[in-house]
Design a protein around this motif. Structure first.
Motif, PDB file in Angstrom:
ATOM      1  N   THR A  83       0.876  -1.163   0.000  1.00  0.00           N
ATOM      2  CA  THR A  83       0.000   0.000   0.000  1.00  0.00           C
ATOM      3  C   THR A  83       0.912   1.212   0.000  1.00  0.00           C
ATOM      4  N   ARG A  84       0.360   2.365  -0.233  1.00  0.00           N
ATOM      5  CA  ARG A  84       1.184   3.572  -0.187  1.00  0.00           C
ATOM      6  C   ARG A  84       1.829   3.733   1.191  1.00  0.00           C
ATOM      7  N   GLU A  85       1.138   3.278   2.225  1.00  0.00           N
ATOM      8  CA  GLU A  85       1.660   3.399   3.581  1.00  0.00           C
ATOM      9  C   GLU A  85       2.810   2.437   3.872  1.00  0.00           C
ATOM     10  N   THR A  86       2.859   1.315   3.155  1.00  0.00           N
ATOM     11  CA  THR A  86       3.925   0.337   3.404  1.00  0.00           C
ATOM     12  C   THR A  86       5.127   0.522   2.481  1.00  0.00           C
ATOM     13  N   LEU A  87       5.019   1.450   1.533  1.00  0.00           N
ATOM     14  CA  LEU A  87       6.156   1.735   0.646  1.00  0.00           C
ATOM     15  C   LEU A  87       7.263   2.450   1.425  1.00  0.00           C
ATOM     16  N   PRO A  88       8.485   2.401   0.913  1.00  0.00           N
ATOM     17  CA  PRO A  88       9.556   3.149   1.570  1.00  0.00           C
ATOM     18  C   PRO A  88       9.173   4.631   1.672  1.00  0.00           C
ATOM     19  N   PRO A  89       9.590   5.297   2.748  1.00  0.00           N
ATOM     20  CA  PRO A  89       9.251   6.717   2.888  1.00  0.00           C
ATOM     21  C   PRO A  89       9.910   7.561   1.794  1.00  0.00           C
ATOM     22  N   PRO A  90       9.293   8.684   1.451  1.00  0.00           N
ATOM     23  CA  PRO A  90       9.829   9.533   0.380  1.00  0.00           C
ATOM     24  C   PRO A  90      11.263  10.006   0.619  1.00  0.00           C
ATOM     25  N   HIS A  91      11.697  10.123   1.845  1.00  0.00           N
ATOM     26  CA  HIS A  91      13.046  10.623   2.133  1.00  0.00           C
ATOM     27  C   HIS A  91      14.097   9.513   2.209  1.00  0.00           C
ATOM     28  N   THR A  92      13.767   8.329   1.714  1.00  0.00           N
ATOM     29  CA  THR A  92      14.687   7.196   1.769  1.00  0.00           C
ATOM     30  C   THR A  92      15.998   7.527   1.058  1.00  0.00           C
ATOM     31  N   THR A  93      17.105   7.256   1.747  1.00  0.00           N
ATOM     32  CA  THR A  93      18.424   7.458   1.135  1.00  0.00           C
ATOM     33  C   THR A  93      19.216   6.155   1.078  1.00  0.00           C
ATOM     34  N   ARG A  94      18.879   5.203   1.917  1.00  0.00           N
ATOM     35  CA  ARG A  94      19.569   3.906   1.928  1.00  0.00           C
ATOM     36  C   ARG A  94      18.705   2.899   1.182  1.00  0.00           C
ATOM     37  N   TRP A  95      19.133   2.574  -0.019  1.00  0.00           N
ATOM     38  CA  TRP A  95      18.335   1.730  -0.894  1.00  0.00           C
ATOM     39  C   TRP A  95      18.797   0.282  -0.851  1.00  0.00           C
ATOM     40  N   VAL A  96      18.250  -0.491   0.052  1.00  0.00           N
ATOM     41  CA  VAL A  96      18.527  -1.926   0.094  1.00  0.00           C
ATOM     42  C   VAL A  96      17.659  -2.606  -0.962  1.00  0.00           C
ATOM     43  N   ALA A  97      18.003  -3.818  -1.301  1.00  0.00           N
ATOM     44  CA  ALA A  97      17.320  -4.536  -2.376  1.00  0.00           C
ATOM     45  C   ALA A  97      15.812  -4.620  -2.149  1.00  0.00           C
ATOM     46  N   SER A  98      15.384  -4.879  -0.934  1.00  0.00           N
ATOM     47  CA  SER A  98      13.949  -5.038  -0.677  1.00  0.00           C
ATOM     48  C   SER A  98      13.184  -3.744  -0.928  1.00  0.00           C
ATOM     49  N   ARG A  99      13.765  -2.609  -0.613  1.00  0.00           N
ATOM     50  CA  ARG A  99      13.089  -1.324  -0.862  1.00  0.00           C
ATOM     51  C   ARG A  99      13.002  -1.034  -2.354  1.00  0.00           C
ATOM     52  N   LYS A 100      14.079  -1.314  -3.068  1.00  0.00           N
ATOM     53  CA  LYS A 100      14.052  -1.133  -4.520  1.00  0.00           C
ATOM     54  C   LYS A 100      12.955  -2.009  -5.129  1.00  0.00           C
ATOM     55  N   ALA A 101      12.878  -3.251  -4.662  1.00  0.00           N
ATOM     56  CA  ALA A 101      11.882  -4.192  -5.171  1.00  0.00           C
ATOM     57  C   ALA A 101      10.465  -3.695  -4.893  1.00  0.00           C
ATOM     58  N   GLN A 102      10.242  -3.089  -3.740  1.00  0.00           N
ATOM     59  CA  GLN A 102       8.918  -2.552  -3.419  1.00  0.00           C
ATOM     60  C   GLN A 102       8.527  -1.443  -4.386  1.00  0.00           C
ATOM     61  N   VAL A 103       9.478  -0.571  -4.706  1.00  0.00           N
ATOM     62  CA  VAL A 103       9.193   0.531  -5.628  1.00  0.00           C
ATOM     63  C   VAL A 103       8.880  -0.026  -7.021  1.00  0.00           C
ATOM     64  N   VAL A 104       9.673  -0.965  -7.497  1.00  0.00           N
ATOM     65  CA  VAL A 104       9.418  -1.562  -8.812  1.00  0.00           C
ATOM     66  C   VAL A 104       8.048  -2.247  -8.816  1.00  0.00           C
ATOM     67  N   ALA A 105       7.742  -3.002  -7.781  1.00  0.00           N
ATOM     68  CA  ALA A 105       6.457  -3.698  -7.709  1.00  0.00           C
ATOM     69  C   ALA A 105       5.299  -2.702  -7.660  1.00  0.00           C
ATOM     70  N   ALA A 106       5.482  -1.599  -6.954  1.00  0.00           N
ATOM     71  CA  ALA A 106       4.433  -0.577  -6.865  1.00  0.00           C
ATOM     72  C   ALA A 106       4.149   0.031  -8.226  1.00  0.00           C
ATOM     73  N   VAL A 107       5.191   0.289  -9.008  1.00  0.00           N
ATOM     74  CA  VAL A 107       5.000   0.852 -10.342  1.00  0.00           C
ATOM     75  C   VAL A 107       4.369  -0.192 -11.259  1.00  0.00           C
ATOM     76  N   GLN A 108       4.873  -1.401 -11.223  1.00  0.00           N
ATOM     77  CA  GLN A 108       4.362  -2.446 -12.120  1.00  0.00           C
ATOM     78  C   GLN A 108       2.906  -2.802 -11.823  1.00  0.00           C
ATOM     79  N   SER A 109       2.500  -2.676 -10.559  1.00  0.00           N
ATOM     80  CA  SER A 109       1.124  -3.009 -10.185  1.00  0.00           C
ATOM     81  C   SER A 109       0.168  -1.835 -10.362  1.00  0.00           C
ATOM     82  N   GLY A 110       0.711  -0.642 -10.614  1.00  0.00           N
ATOM     83  CA  GLY A 110      -0.136   0.528 -10.766  1.00  0.00           C
ATOM     84  C   GLY A 110      -0.403   1.270  -9.465  1.00  0.00           C
ATOM     85  N   LEU A 111       0.200   0.820  -8.371  1.00  0.00           N
ATOM     86  CA  LEU A 111       0.039   1.524  -7.097  1.00  0.00           C
ATOM     87  C   LEU A 111       0.626   2.926  -7.187  1.00  0.00           C
ATOM     88  N   LEU A 112       1.763   3.050  -7.875  1.00  0.00           N
ATOM     89  CA  LEU A 112       2.379   4.348  -8.179  1.00  0.00           C
ATOM     90  C   LEU A 112       2.592   4.419  -9.684  1.00  0.00           C
TER      91      LEU A 112
END
Length: 88
Positions: A8-37
């Motif tokens: 959900t938008r609430e479970t995505l990494p926060p907008p000020h994220t600076t430390r990009w671990v693999a799981s956070r990157k994967a969440q962003v990609v999944a959010a875009v691919q699913s249409g959440l963002l």
């Protein structure tokens, strides 16, 4: 999500994220691919370049979450560089 969590938008990494671990990157990609963002929203929210996002998406497509780890990305770059040198 990539780790079987519900995104959900609430479970995505926060907008000020600076430390990009693999799981956070994967969440962003999944959010875009699913249409959440939308792609534009993701780029703006996380201050990403289009090339950076597409590199994450490409790594996910090739190797899943493991492909997003820094060591895996560096290894892939090294292999591509060596291939270019061999064919130059």
């Amino acid at each position: 999500g990539p780790n079987r969590e519900i995104l959900t938008r609430e479970t995505l990494p926060p907008p000020h994220t600076t430390r990009w671990v693999a799981s956070r990157k994967a969440q962003v990609v999944a959010a875009v691919q699913s249409g959440l963002l939308s792609l534009d929203e993701a780029l703006s929210r996380y201050h990403l370049s289009l090339a950076e996002y597409y590199s994450w998406e490409d790594a996910m497509d090739r190797s899943g979450v493991a492909g997003l780890r820094v060591a895996a990305v560096q290894h892939d770059r090294s292999i591509r560089r060596n291939r270019q040198l061999l064919h130059a």
